[in-house]
Write an enzyme that holds these catalytic residues in place. Sequence first.
Site, PDB file in Angstrom:
ATOM      1  CE  LYS A  79     -25.997 -29.031  -3.416  1.00 15.51           C
ATOM      2  NZ  LYS A  79     -26.978 -29.506  -4.367  1.00 15.51           N
ATOM      3  N   GLY A 179     -28.077 -29.557 -24.212  1.00 16.79           N
ATOM      4  CA  GLY A 179     -27.547 -30.605 -23.334  1.00 16.79           C
ATOM      5  C   GLY A 179     -28.334 -31.899 -23.450  1.00 16.79           C
ATOM      6  N   GLY A 181     -27.655 -34.672 -21.970  1.00 21.16           N
ATOM      7  CA  GLY A 181     -27.187 -35.531 -20.889  1.00 21.16           C
ATOM      8  C   GLY A 181     -28.346 -36.327 -20.308  1.00 21.16           C
ATOM      9  CG  HIS A 182     -27.744 -38.590 -16.699  1.00 22.23           C
ATOM     10  ND1 HIS A 182     -26.453 -38.132 -16.690  1.00 22.23           N
ATOM     11  CD2 HIS A 182     -27.674 -39.922 -16.504  1.00 22.23           C
ATOM     12  CE1 HIS A 182     -25.637 -39.142 -16.485  1.00 22.23           C
ATOM     13  NE2 HIS A 182     -26.340 -40.246 -16.381  1.00 22.23           N
ATOM     14  CB  VAL A 183     -32.264 -33.836 -17.227  1.00 19.95           C
ATOM     15  CG1 VAL A 183     -33.698 -33.320 -17.197  1.00 19.95           C
ATOM     16  CG2 VAL A 183     -31.798 -34.147 -15.813  1.00 19.95           C
TER      17      VAL A 183
HETATM   18  P1  NAI Z   1     -25.411 -34.333 -17.406  1.00 21.62           P
HETATM   19  O1  NAI Z   1     -24.008 -34.023 -17.020  1.00 21.62           O
HETATM   20  O2  NAI Z   1     -25.821 -35.749 -17.551  1.00 21.62           O
HETATM   21  O3  NAI Z   1     -25.770 -33.602 -18.792  1.00 21.62           O
HETATM   22  C1  NAI Z   1     -25.352 -32.335 -19.121  1.00 21.62           C
HETATM   23  C2  NAI Z   1     -25.071 -32.348 -20.617  1.00 21.62           C
HETATM   24  O4  NAI Z   1     -24.836 -31.024 -21.038  1.00 21.62           O
HETATM   25  C3  NAI Z   1     -23.851 -33.179 -20.997  1.00 21.62           C
HETATM   26  O5  NAI Z   1     -24.191 -34.113 -22.017  1.00 21.62           O
HETATM   27  C4  NAI Z   1     -22.840 -32.133 -21.469  1.00 21.62           C
HETATM   28  O6  NAI Z   1     -21.980 -32.611 -22.478  1.00 21.62           O
HETATM   29  C5  NAI Z   1     -23.772 -31.041 -21.979  1.00 21.62           C
HETATM   30  N1  NAI Z   1     -23.189 -29.716 -22.040  1.00 21.62           N
HETATM   31  C6  NAI Z   1     -22.301 -29.131 -21.216  1.00 21.62           C
HETATM   32  N2  NAI Z   1     -22.020 -27.891 -21.613  1.00 21.62           N
HETATM   33  C7  NAI Z   1     -22.758 -27.667 -22.723  1.00 21.62           C
HETATM   34  C8  NAI Z   1     -22.907 -26.572 -23.591  1.00 21.62           C
HETATM   35  N3  NAI Z   1     -22.251 -25.439 -23.393  1.00 21.62           N
HETATM   36  N4  NAI Z   1     -23.761 -26.688 -24.616  1.00 21.62           N
HETATM   37  C9  NAI Z   1     -24.448 -27.821 -24.820  1.00 21.62           C
HETATM   38  N5  NAI Z   1     -24.336 -28.913 -24.039  1.00 21.62           N
HETATM   39  C10 NAI Z   1     -23.502 -28.820 -23.003  1.00 21.62           C
HETATM   40  O7  NAI Z   1     -26.330 -33.576 -16.337  1.00 21.62           O
HETATM   41  P2  NAI Z   1     -27.858 -33.829 -16.024  1.00 21.62           P
HETATM   42  O8  NAI Z   1     -27.972 -34.727 -14.867  1.00 21.62           O
HETATM   43  O9  NAI Z   1     -28.594 -34.152 -17.282  1.00 21.62           O
HETATM   44  O10 NAI Z   1     -28.309 -32.384 -15.498  1.00 21.62           O
HETATM   45  C11 NAI Z   1     -28.500 -31.322 -16.418  1.00 21.62           C
HETATM   46  C12 NAI Z   1     -28.814 -30.053 -15.645  1.00 21.62           C
HETATM   47  O11 NAI Z   1     -29.978 -30.245 -14.852  1.00 21.62           O
HETATM   48  C13 NAI Z   1     -27.719 -29.626 -14.657  1.00 21.62           C
HETATM   49  O12 NAI Z   1     -27.700 -28.220 -14.595  1.00 21.62           O
HETATM   50  C14 NAI Z   1     -28.195 -30.183 -13.329  1.00 21.62           C
HETATM   51  O13 NAI Z   1     -27.706 -29.445 -12.222  1.00 21.62           O
HETATM   52  C15 NAI Z   1     -29.702 -30.005 -13.474  1.00 21.62           C
HETATM   53  N6  NAI Z   1     -30.489 -30.923 -12.659  1.00 21.62           N
HETATM   54  C16 NAI Z   1     -30.345 -32.274 -12.845  1.00 21.62           C
HETATM   55  C17 NAI Z   1     -31.099 -33.151 -12.084  1.00 21.62           C
HETATM   56  C18 NAI Z   1     -31.025 -34.630 -12.313  1.00 21.62           C
HETATM   57  O14 NAI Z   1     -31.928 -35.351 -11.855  1.00 21.62           O
HETATM   58  N7  NAI Z   1     -30.013 -35.145 -12.991  1.00 21.62           N
HETATM   59  C19 NAI Z   1     -32.044 -32.661 -11.047  1.00 21.62           C
HETATM   60  C20 NAI Z   1     -32.164 -31.211 -11.008  1.00 21.62           C
HETATM   61  C21 NAI Z   1     -31.388 -30.393 -11.772  1.00 21.62           C
END
Ligand code: NAI
Length: 358
Positions: A79, A179, A181-183
């Site tokens: 990293k 959340g 978001g993407h995942v």
């Molecule tokens: P993202 O940023 O697209 O989605 C995160 C979502 O969580 C956002 O929509 C945000 O508004 C929401 N959020 C933030 N704080 C919040 C809260 N207190 N309560 C409710 N919702 C809240 O991120 P992504 O890519 O979806 O990743 C999500 C998690 O998965 C992160 O922890 C990331 O490190 C982990 N991860 C993601 C991977 C990926 O392929 N994108 C791979 C491995 C882990």
Amino acid sequence: MVFERMANRGHERVLFIQNRAAGLRAIIAIHSTTLGPALGGVRRWHYASEEDALEDVLRLSEAMTYKAAAAHLPMGGGKSVILLDAALAEPREVAAKAMGRAVDTLRGDYIAAEDVGVNEQYIDWMGEETRFVMGGEKKSRGGDPSPYTARGVVNGMRAAMRFLNQEPTFKDKLIAIQGMGHVGWNVARIVIGEGAKVKAADISPERLDTAKQQLGVEVVNVDHILATPCDILCPCALGGVINGNTIADVQAPILCGAANNVLDDPFEDSSALMARGVLYCPDFVVNAGGLIQLAGLWLQYTQAQLDQKIADIESTTLRILDRGRVLASNHAAAVDYARRVIDGGIPNQPRQGAIHAG
Ligand code: NAI
């Protein structure tokens, strides 16, 4: 001091980079190359101190080793962090290129990818100076890994249902997702497609509104999502949300989500969850789908091989859950599993077909 900390965690190499002209201060940590080159993201962050930056990069690179090993990838763990002078410092091409040159000096022992604060453009700038980067649009490959991550998380959920002697099906199950978001969005899409109901929370009202309209999720207040009675709780937002203060709130028999470092104190919280009767699926095991996708591109896997690796998350999770019963901690079982893969105690081979490194 640095050597002692490297020795404690087993790091092979830590590179400190300073390029005054480019305004770059960075640290690259290679935890392990035992199984292959160390793949891991570049994080741009405004740290309170150099000490915090070093701790972050040492911790994150070690976790990447375990994630790759538990996914049976012939890759190591690394990293890097770029230390910003101010929280909202604009990404600069000259700094990205200097970072690319620093990565290049490692001659492929470290392969850089996106992380917090680094987007496709930044990776492309780095890619002007090194071929050891993934995730850009023009100079390297990658794309959005989250659909693959979501598939892995869903496979982890199936393993948990099997472990509890349930049918591994989502029909009429209630999944609570923190959340959208993407995942989180992709997890919701898959499980709803297989007959589940989803309750979801997000701090973004727009994101929630779209999820309600397009996926049919039921909206839950952000303060209540962890305590929602459901079949599976799926944290897909921030790390550290499951901790000494929140474990007692969890009303789900299964905890399985994508959020990295979802347990504040992984060893302690994992045992506390078990004592409370909550089956925790270790984060770095079930969220490895995105890493599998990136590593697979690097290693020139076929689509079938990639699909198999993501499907294998189910059997690996099940093995770890079984072992967790013995160790009284599923996190400890996951770390133990990854270490045994690295030490050669568990063959690091795909179950089907030969995989050729490119
Ligand atoms: P993202 O940023 O697209 O989605 C995160 C979502 O969580 C956002 O929509 C945000 O508004 C929401 N959020 C933030 N704080 C919040 C809260 N207190 N309560 C409710 N919702 C809240 O991120 P992504 O890519 O979806 O990743 C999500 C998690 O998965 C992160 O922890 C990331 O490190 C982990 N991860 C993601 C991977 C990926 O392929 N994108 C791979 C491995 C882990």
